[in-house]
Design an enzyme around this catalytic site. Structure first.
Site, short mmCIF file in Angstrom:
data_model
loop_
_atom_site.label_atom_id
_atom_site.label_comp_id
_atom_site.label_asym_id
_atom_site.label_seq_id
_atom_site.Cartn_x
_atom_site.Cartn_y
_atom_site.Cartn_z
N TYR A 171 0.91 -1.15 -0.10
CA TYR A 171 -0.08 0.04 0.03
C TYR A 171 0.70 1.36 -0.23
CZ TYR A 171 -3.42 3.49 1.41
OH TYR A 171 -4.08 4.56 1.57
N LYS A 185 1.18 4.13 -2.83
CA LYS A 185 0.73 5.94 -2.34
C LYS A 185 2.12 6.58 -2.66
CE LYS A 185 -3.66 5.41 -1.39
NZ LYS A 185 -4.38 5.98 -2.47
#
Length: 223
Positions: free
Chosen positions: A151, A155
């Site tokens: 994740y 990002k």
């Protein structure tokens, strides 16, 4: 002076719940025509809070779906003034537990999706000479919570994508920015809380990470 968003066409991916829904509702409050693109949902789910809402099916992992979505928005409204790349997902696994499919799945939604949305929306913005792209990043592009390797990588990639878009598209009058939320009480984060045996403890620890002493909410907290 009139509202600057009045009559503007704003697209919000993943806009049927959580942060995306709050963004869609706020844009509608500012008199924009809001087009929500999501895998599931329907306009009726918003009730009367978003009277100008149009819901269209969108799978940001599939280029053909994105092309069809953008074509439909242009057919109905003839323009796209604002793109909010909000659709996202997260997995909670240590690196040795992650599979290549886990990694590719997050990249497809969180990073490839914003790239493809921009790719197909930018030509229309360039023709009008104005446009705004807002990518929803995360504080985890800078610091990372446990089990969020993939994740955080996506990002950080979103932040880099935004910088590149801003440099390339600025001369065309298209502004590109990233918004980096902290911990927000939305479905995306609740699974992380559920993994901990003492949820109240982790909630207190997360609250202490924020200067205001609490995690955020998708919309403004009532006074």
């Amino acid at each position: 002076m009139g509202n600057r968003l009045s009559g503007k066409v704003a697209v919000v991916t993943g806009g049927n719940r959580g942060i995306g829904r709050a963004i869609a509702e706020r844009l509608a409050e500012e008199e924009a025509v809001v087009v929500v693109g999501d895998l599931v949902g329907e306009p009726a789910a918003f009730g009367s809070s978003v009277p100008e809402l149009v819901f269209l099916h969108l799978d940001v992992t599939k280029e053909v779906s994105i092309r069809a979505f953008v074509d439909e928005v242009l057919l109905r409204f003839g323009r796209i003034d604002v793109l909010v790349n909000n659709a996202g997902k997260v997995i909670h696994k240590s690196i040795d537990e992650q599979t290549a499919e886990d990694w590719d799945g997050l990249m497809a939604v969180n990073l490839r999706g914003p790239f493809l949305m921009a790719k197909y929306v930018v030509p229309e913005m360039r023709r009008s000479g104005l446009g705004t792209i807002v990518n929803i990043g995360s504080v985890e592009g800078y610091m990372v919570n446990p089990w969020h390797t993939a994740y955080a990588a996506t990002k950080a990639g979103v932040h880099g994508l935004t910088l590149g878009l801003a440099v390339d598209l600025g001369p065309d009058g298209i502004r590109c920015n990233t918004v980096c939320p902290g911990w927000i009480d939305a479905e995306l984060n609740r699974a992380y809380l559920e993994m901990h045996p003492d949820r109240s403890l982790i909630e207190r620890e997360l609250s202490q990470l924020h200067p205001v002493g609490r995690t955020g909410a998708p919309c403004a907290v009532p006074s």
